[in-house]
Design an enzyme around this catalytic site. Sequence first.
Site, PDB file in Angstrom:
ATOM      1  N   GLU A  75       0.828  -1.208   0.000  1.00 30.72           N
ATOM      2  CA  GLU A  75       0.000   0.000   0.000  1.00 30.72           C
ATOM      3  C   GLU A  75       0.859   1.254   0.000  1.00 30.72           C
ATOM      4  O   GLU A  75       0.559   2.225  -0.708  1.00 30.72           O
ATOM      5  CB  GLU A  75      -0.939  -0.003   1.217  1.00 30.72           C
ATOM      6  CG  GLU A  75      -1.992  -1.103   1.200  1.00 30.72           C
ATOM      7  CD  GLU A  75      -3.060  -0.898   0.136  1.00 30.72           C
ATOM      8  OE1 GLU A  75      -3.023   0.133  -0.566  1.00 30.72           O
ATOM      9  OE2 GLU A  75      -3.935  -1.771  -0.002  1.00 30.72           O
TER      10      GLU A  75
ATOM     11  N   ASP B 263      -4.458 -10.048  -8.374  1.00 32.33           N
ATOM     12  CA  ASP B 263      -4.814  -9.165  -9.488  1.00 32.33           C
ATOM     13  C   ASP B 263      -3.646  -8.376 -10.063  1.00 32.33           C
ATOM     14  O   ASP B 263      -3.291  -8.505 -11.241  1.00 32.33           O
ATOM     15  CB  ASP B 263      -5.941  -8.213  -9.069  1.00 32.33           C
ATOM     16  CG  ASP B 263      -5.650  -7.492  -7.749  1.00 32.33           C
ATOM     17  OD1 ASP B 263      -4.674  -7.853  -7.066  1.00 32.33           O
ATOM     18  OD2 ASP B 263      -6.411  -6.569  -7.398  1.00 32.33           O
TER      19      ASP B 263
ATOM     20  N   GLU C  59     -18.230  -6.125  -2.530  1.00 32.91           N
ATOM     21  CA  GLU C  59     -16.838  -6.564  -2.484  1.00 32.91           C
ATOM     22  C   GLU C  59     -16.692  -7.995  -2.974  1.00 32.91           C
ATOM     23  O   GLU C  59     -15.691  -8.348  -3.589  1.00 32.91           O
ATOM     24  CB  GLU C  59     -16.299  -6.421  -1.061  1.00 32.91           C
ATOM     25  CG  GLU C  59     -14.816  -6.603  -0.924  1.00 32.91           C
ATOM     26  CD  GLU C  59     -14.006  -5.429  -1.458  1.00 32.91           C
ATOM     27  OE1 GLU C  59     -12.776  -5.417  -1.241  1.00 32.91           O
ATOM     28  OE2 GLU C  59     -14.583  -4.526  -2.107  1.00 32.91           O
TER      29      GLU C  59
ATOM     30  N   GLU D  68     -12.222  -0.068  -9.976  1.00 35.75           N
ATOM     31  CA  GLU D  68     -11.860  -1.034 -11.012  1.00 35.75           C
ATOM     32  C   GLU D  68     -12.834  -1.065 -12.185  1.00 35.75           C
ATOM     33  O   GLU D  68     -12.424  -1.151 -13.346  1.00 35.75           O
ATOM     34  CB  GLU D  68     -11.718  -2.429 -10.397  1.00 35.75           C
ATOM     35  CG  GLU D  68     -10.431  -2.655  -9.636  1.00 35.75           C
ATOM     36  CD  GLU D  68     -10.397  -1.946  -8.296  1.00 35.75           C
ATOM     37  OE1 GLU D  68      -9.288  -1.762  -7.731  1.00 35.75           O
ATOM     38  OE2 GLU D  68     -11.474  -1.584  -7.782  1.00 35.75           O
TER      39      GLU D  68
END
Length: 702
Positions: free
Chosen positions: A248, A393, A497, A516
């Site tokens: 992050e 991902d 989610e 996304e």
Amino acid sequence: GRRRRRRRRRPRGEDARRARATMRWRALVLALLLLRLGLHAALWLAAGLGPGLRLRQRFPLGLGLPRLSAPAAGAGAAPGPAGPAGPAWLRPAGPAGPARRGAGECGPAHWGDVLGGRPGGRDEYERRYSGAFPPQLRARMRDLARGMFVSGYDNYMAHAFPQDELDPIHCRGRGPDRGDPSNLNINDVLGNYSLTLVDALDTLAVSARPGAGVQRAIMGNSSEFQKAVKLVISTVSFDKDSTVQVFEATIRVLGSLLSAHRIITDATQPFGDMAIQGYDNELLHLAHDLAVRLLPAFENTKTGIPYPRVNLKTGVPPDSNNETCTAGAGSLLLEFGILSRLLGDPTFEWVARRAVKALWALRSNETGLLGNVVNIQTGHWVGRQSGLGAGLDSFYEYLLKAYILFGEQEDLEMFSAAYRSIQGHLRRGREACNEGEGDPPLYVNVNMFSGQLMNTWVDSLQAFFPGLQVLIGDVEDAICLHAFYYAIWKRYGALPERYNWQLQAPEVPFYPLRPELVESTYLLYQVGVRPLALALPGGLCASDSRVLATKNPFYLHVGMDILQSLEKHTRVKCGYATLHHVVDKSKEDRMESFFLSETCKYLYLLFDEENPVHKSGSRFLFTTEGHVVSVDAQLRESPWKEFFPEEAGQGRPRKSAPRPRAQELGVINSSSNCNRVPDERRYSLPLKSAYMRQIDHMVGLL
């Protein structure tokens, strides 16, 4: 009366002749009726299945969905979504996966006169989505996206700065949870370094447009970007007792600092006058300082895979977890590579590449797939689920984007092999998106070793994948997968989610303003993807990459739906709030930084046709956090290749991916090339109505 009836009787011979004439007349009428029915059936097939109808059915439909063909021999329709046979997605893909077309085998280009509608007129999908998107409406949506960013940014600066995030309901700031170090949902992200301001820097910048007089910008003007940069330089420090997640901190903070630095120092200034008088590479120095503080995560691991967390003052915590997700450890290469190439210091790129290669070497010998959680000391897969969502991902995303940015052949080779494995083991449904029979294509979660289905849910992070497919030219498959996630959005006004496609219900129902779906919508529409494809030597497609983006107004309608849903369901007093539950629209008091750095940015760029990102002639790439980076020769220079100790066996994959030749790269995307979306489809539905209706039914909309 009897006499009158007798007088009407005819001789027997005459009666026989009349009977034969009647039978011939009835036969003629019946033949005409059958001919008419046949013509109607042919029209229905042309509308619903298109000219590429195939009579074989690879995955017999076992779900109570609209059938596009008769079931296979011996197969019966299930009574409902949980029928005994289950949908085709429940079936294994087989040893080599579903058969796909090879390079150059493209479906028919023309669509005919009807695209899934009923004969004689346009259906509801065509009426809603087809045709042009008026310039006035586009401008209104662009301004709405700008206003969305301005509201979130201004409220953060007024009520939360210098803290990391804004609590938009109570109009206050939020930082790390010092009272509960185990609150990883907060502490992994918030490092007490003004996260939202830093993450939003390039969103302020990329919007600036050169023009006469005042510089105009998406979210304000160039002076606001310069003001924000100066504020970061004067107030942000990483000398903090904060334990953050390496991933992050890298994608949100390091990536944004590097992006803003590149924008300031770009000699061509494509976004207007972003230069800052007296600027002395301060953002680059900040990025270097942060990266140095993250380096301890790569030390003392037997595999070279980094620890998931690091304390910015003291290094790896003594009680640190030895388990990390594949995406978290393997998606550092873009930011660390850019830093190394700007500084001329190979250290950062080397540790990131070593981690990628270590993960790559652990993939399954049988399937070529990776799991989602690994032990960094033993290399043992703790999580054996392989999919395209959380945990995996951005690993795949960065294999491709690292090649685009740095031009290293090994990155392309790994991506090529990974994409083949994904198509062979994760993809379910019919062979082609816009033609043929059976369930729509979907990518499922499987066991990395066996390829067997592990569960029946997908998560919202997987919605990024259509955008990645656009970059390699697999536009048709991208269209279908995007339509699936958009259908879920239409049902709930947001993306849960986690969504269970067998139960047709959310499994994890919150929505934290994720970008996304917007990202894929933007990439499917805008011509801005053209430079990325052209950045690939030889391309991943054999033909002109300029036709990759569809420019189909359908995606402007999608963007408008998303904008209006966000305004309706997430807007609160001081910005935009996370949805706690997508069904009842209850809210949580949090606005994550990616809402400004990605969601608002992609929405604005979708509607801003004249943006420099699309018109400047430069080539740009977006990181996984949406930070814009120009693709140029400076980032393709790596004079330290001999530094990487591959010859000594350190960081070298156990298995080498096959080296694709330029003319074979089109095979990577399995079923399409760059010409898959012809011009005549620009104002037609990208997905035929019959298939769109099938997907809507599949998620419970119909």
